[in-house]
Scaffold this motif. Structure first.
Motif, PDB file in Angstrom:
ATOM      1  N   PRO A  42      -6.743  -3.313  -5.670  1.00  0.00           N
ATOM      2  CA  PRO A  42      -5.367  -3.515  -6.859  1.00  0.00           C
ATOM      3  C   PRO A  42      -4.103  -3.729  -6.183  1.00  0.00           C
ATOM      4  CG  PRO A  42      -6.823  -1.939  -7.295  1.00  0.00           C
ATOM      5  CD  PRO A  42      -7.158  -2.253  -6.127  1.00  0.00           C
ATOM      6  N   SER A  43      -3.878  -3.405  -4.828  1.00  0.00           N
ATOM      7  CA  SER A  43      -2.679  -3.566  -4.133  1.00  0.00           C
ATOM      8  C   SER A  43      -2.264  -4.987  -3.763  1.00  0.00           C
ATOM      9  CB  SER A  43      -2.633  -2.724  -2.844  1.00  0.00           C
ATOM     10  OG  SER A  43      -2.457  -1.219  -2.906  1.00  0.00           O
ATOM     11  N   ARG A  65      -4.417   9.568   0.773  1.00  0.00           N
ATOM     12  CA  ARG A  65      -5.237   8.763   1.504  1.00  0.00           C
ATOM     13  C   ARG A  65      -4.582   7.352   1.677  1.00  0.00           C
ATOM     14  NH1 ARG A  65     -11.500   8.757  -0.535  1.00  0.00           N
ATOM     15  NH2 ARG A  65     -11.092  11.034   0.151  1.00  0.00           N
ATOM     16  N   LEU A  66      -4.411   6.781   0.520  1.00  0.00           N
ATOM     17  CA  LEU A  66      -3.790   5.648   0.640  1.00  0.00           C
ATOM     18  C   LEU A  66      -2.420   5.497   1.293  1.00  0.00           C
ATOM     19  CD1 LEU A  66      -3.519   2.332  -0.238  1.00  0.00           C
ATOM     20  CD2 LEU A  66      -2.482   3.170  -2.427  1.00  0.00           C
ATOM     21  N   ALA A  67      -1.728   6.251   1.339  1.00  0.00           N
ATOM     22  CA  ALA A  67      -0.330   6.657   2.109  1.00  0.00           C
ATOM     23  C   ALA A  67      -0.773   6.661   3.473  1.00  0.00           C
ATOM     24  CB  ALA A  67       0.662   7.884   1.555  1.00  0.00           C
ATOM     25  N   LEU A  68      -1.529   7.476   4.029  1.00  0.00           N
ATOM     26  CA  LEU A  68      -1.903   7.518   5.498  1.00  0.00           C
ATOM     27  C   LEU A  68      -2.606   5.968   5.957  1.00  0.00           C
ATOM     28  CD1 LEU A  68      -2.262   9.202   8.023  1.00  0.00           C
ATOM     29  CD2 LEU A  68      -4.366   9.919   6.980  1.00  0.00           C
ATOM     30  N   GLY A  83       0.967  -1.159   0.090  1.00  0.00           N
ATOM     31  CA  GLY A  83      -0.078  -0.160   0.011  1.00  0.00           C
ATOM     32  C   GLY A  83       0.815   1.400  -0.026  1.00  0.00           C
ATOM     33  N   ILE A  84       2.024   1.181   0.785  1.00  0.00           N
ATOM     34  CA  ILE A  84       2.800   2.573   0.875  1.00  0.00           C
ATOM     35  C   ILE A  84       3.612   2.530  -0.539  1.00  0.00           C
ATOM     36  CG2 ILE A  84       4.764   3.232   2.104  1.00  0.00           C
ATOM     37  CD1 ILE A  84       4.092   2.082   4.556  1.00  0.00           C
ATOM     38  N   ARG A  85       3.920   1.595  -1.129  1.00  0.00           N
ATOM     39  CA  ARG A  85       4.550   1.586  -2.452  1.00  0.00           C
ATOM     40  C   ARG A  85       3.813   2.234  -3.256  1.00  0.00           C
ATOM     41  NH1 ARG A  85       7.794  -4.087  -3.470  1.00  0.00           N
ATOM     42  NH2 ARG A  85       9.626  -3.535  -2.417  1.00  0.00           N
ATOM     43  N   ASP A  86       2.381   1.681  -3.482  1.00  0.00           N
ATOM     44  CA  ASP A  86       1.276   2.103  -4.431  1.00  0.00           C
ATOM     45  C   ASP A  86       0.844   3.478  -4.422  1.00  0.00           C
ATOM     46  OD1 ASP A  86       1.549  -0.121  -5.631  1.00  0.00           O
ATOM     47  OD2 ASP A  86      -0.318  -1.146  -4.654  1.00  0.00           O
ATOM     48  N   SER A  87       1.101   4.008  -3.083  1.00  0.00           N
ATOM     49  CA  SER A  87       0.586   5.306  -2.952  1.00  0.00           C
ATOM     50  C   SER A  87       1.716   6.284  -3.256  1.00  0.00           C
ATOM     51  CB  SER A  87       0.690   5.538  -1.551  1.00  0.00           C
ATOM     52  OG  SER A  87       1.906   5.598  -0.665  1.00  0.00           O
ATOM     53  N   LEU A 112      -0.505   3.727   8.796  1.00  0.00           N
ATOM     54  CA  LEU A 112      -1.359   3.427   9.835  1.00  0.00           C
ATOM     55  C   LEU A 112      -1.462   1.726  10.198  1.00  0.00           C
ATOM     56  CD1 LEU A 112      -4.296   6.113   9.979  1.00  0.00           C
ATOM     57  CD2 LEU A 112      -2.020   5.977  11.548  1.00  0.00           C
ATOM     58  N   ALA A 113      -1.688   1.321   8.848  1.00  0.00           N
ATOM     59  CA  ALA A 113      -1.746  -0.217   8.804  1.00  0.00           C
ATOM     60  C   ALA A 113      -0.575  -0.921   9.295  1.00  0.00           C
ATOM     61  CB  ALA A 113      -1.957  -0.695   7.247  1.00  0.00           C
TER      62      ALA A 113
END
Length: 377
Positions: free
Chosen positions: A246-247, A208-211, A63-67, A215-216
């Protein structure tokens, strides 16, 4: 039926290159046929909490990568660094420090994607950096009772204080880190950092995905710390199915299967009667015999199973900690962190490069650590 075949065929093609998965799957199946055990044994060897923790980390980091957050952080870092040696030393030091407090695998999940992103927009030699970072987590985590699984197990078994464990491992970790610093300085080129302007993008694609992914990641680390890795991983999986599907498609699912096969194969192998019989012929009361045995066992079955194998036979848990931490260098199988680093990076000839450096590093490090440990321990 044609649609099913179209889905299966790519997976079969990928499996052909997954030699580590196939090797340990064959080992696990062969041992199950030769030496069948109750189902409870296989569940214990499978180490579901560890696999769940790995799954949760894979989801959060993807998720962090995709953000775009990792790329953004890499751009900020490169804008402030001028030499490749300076950048390399910073990344190695960061990796070692993180491994002391966040465990070796978590620190790799943070630093390796950052290194890949930095390499995509600069002349940073990614292959070399990933090898150095794998060595760094083994060296850094040696100092901390919570830095890696074998230290946590041995710390609890020894029943000593946190600071007593750190003091016992201080000289050992110092030798490792000094050697690693020298290797980093000598191996990385003297060149200045050169940015690839057309690839430079310091924007975050999805704040939004980065945050949510950050948090995840924090939530997953906390869940692992308090023994709720499976619950944490299932919650993350559900959230990403609902909000960021998608992630999930880009996660390295075969890495999970590889570790499951390794745990089953090595767990069973370490508890074979013939293996335990051979241990009875070793005088582990002698420091040098214990030291060499811990290193050799780590090279054969990885340092966490080696710890479990030798723990009941070793009279000194802290001496065993020294041995199995040194055993994390050398062959990639010596430490699961090595396998994670190489798998995350997926560099051409990465395995060959790793062994060309890590095996000589072990041969130099092992005698120096022993001398320092015996002189100052």
């Amino acid at each position: 039926m044609p649609r099913t075949s179209a889905v299966i065929r790519p997976w079969l093609h990928r499996l052909k290159s997954e030699w580590l998965l196939l090797l340990f799957a064959i080992l696990a199946i062969a041992l199950a046929l030769i030496d069948p055990q109750p189902l409870a044994q296989y569940r214990r060897w499978l180490q579901l909490p560890t696999l769940a923790g790995l799954l949760g980390l894979l989801i959060a980091i993807q998720g962090i990568r995709d953000s775009g957050l990792v790329q953004h952080a890499a751009s900020l870092l490169l804008a402030r660094m001028h030499s490749l040696r300076g950048l390399g030393l910073l990344l190695v030091a960061l990796t070692a420090l993180l491994s002391m407090v966040l465990t070796n695998d978590v620190s790799l999940f943070l630093v390796v994607p950052l290194t890949l992103a930095a390499g995509s927009i600069s002349n940073l030699p990614v292959g070399r950096m990933v090898v150095l970072e794998a060595l760094a987590v083994n060296a850094g985590s040696t100092l901390s009772p919570i830095g890696n699984p074998q230290n946590l197990l041995l710390w609890q078994h020894a029943q000593v204080s946190f600071f007593h464990f750190v003091a016992a491992m201080l000289a050992v970790a110092a030798v490792m880190l000094v050697l690693l610093g020298a290797l980093t300085w000598l191996w990385l080129p003297r060149e200045r950092v050169a940015l690839t302007a057309e690839r430079l993008d310091d924007s975050i694609a999805s704040p939004r995905l980065a945050l949510g992914a950050v948090l995840a990641l924090v939530g997953m680390v906390v869940a692992m710390e308090y023994g709720h890795a499976l619950t944490g991983a299932l919650l993350l999986l559900l959230l990403f199915v609902l909000l960021a599907r998608p992630s999930l498609r880009r996660i390295d699912w075969l890495l999970l299967l590889t570790f499951a096969a390794i745990f089953l194969g090595l767990g069973h192998f370490a508890e074979l009667p013939v293996v335990r019989h051979l241990l009875g012929h070793l005088d582990l009361h002698l420091p040098l015999i214990l030291y060499v045995s811990g290193i050799v066992a780590s090279q054969l079955i990885s340092n966490v199973p080696a710890t479990v194998l030798l723990l009941d036979h070793a009279p000194d848990a802290l001496a065993l900690a020294v041995a199995v931490n040194v055993g994390g260098f050398g062959l990639a199988i010596g430490s699961m962190a090595n396998l994670i680093a190489l798998r995350l990076a997926k560099q051409p000839h990465g395995w060959r490069l790793f062994h060309a450096v890590s095996v000589p590093f072990l041969l130099v490090c092992a005698p120096l650590v022993y001398l320092a440990w015996r002189a100052l321990g």
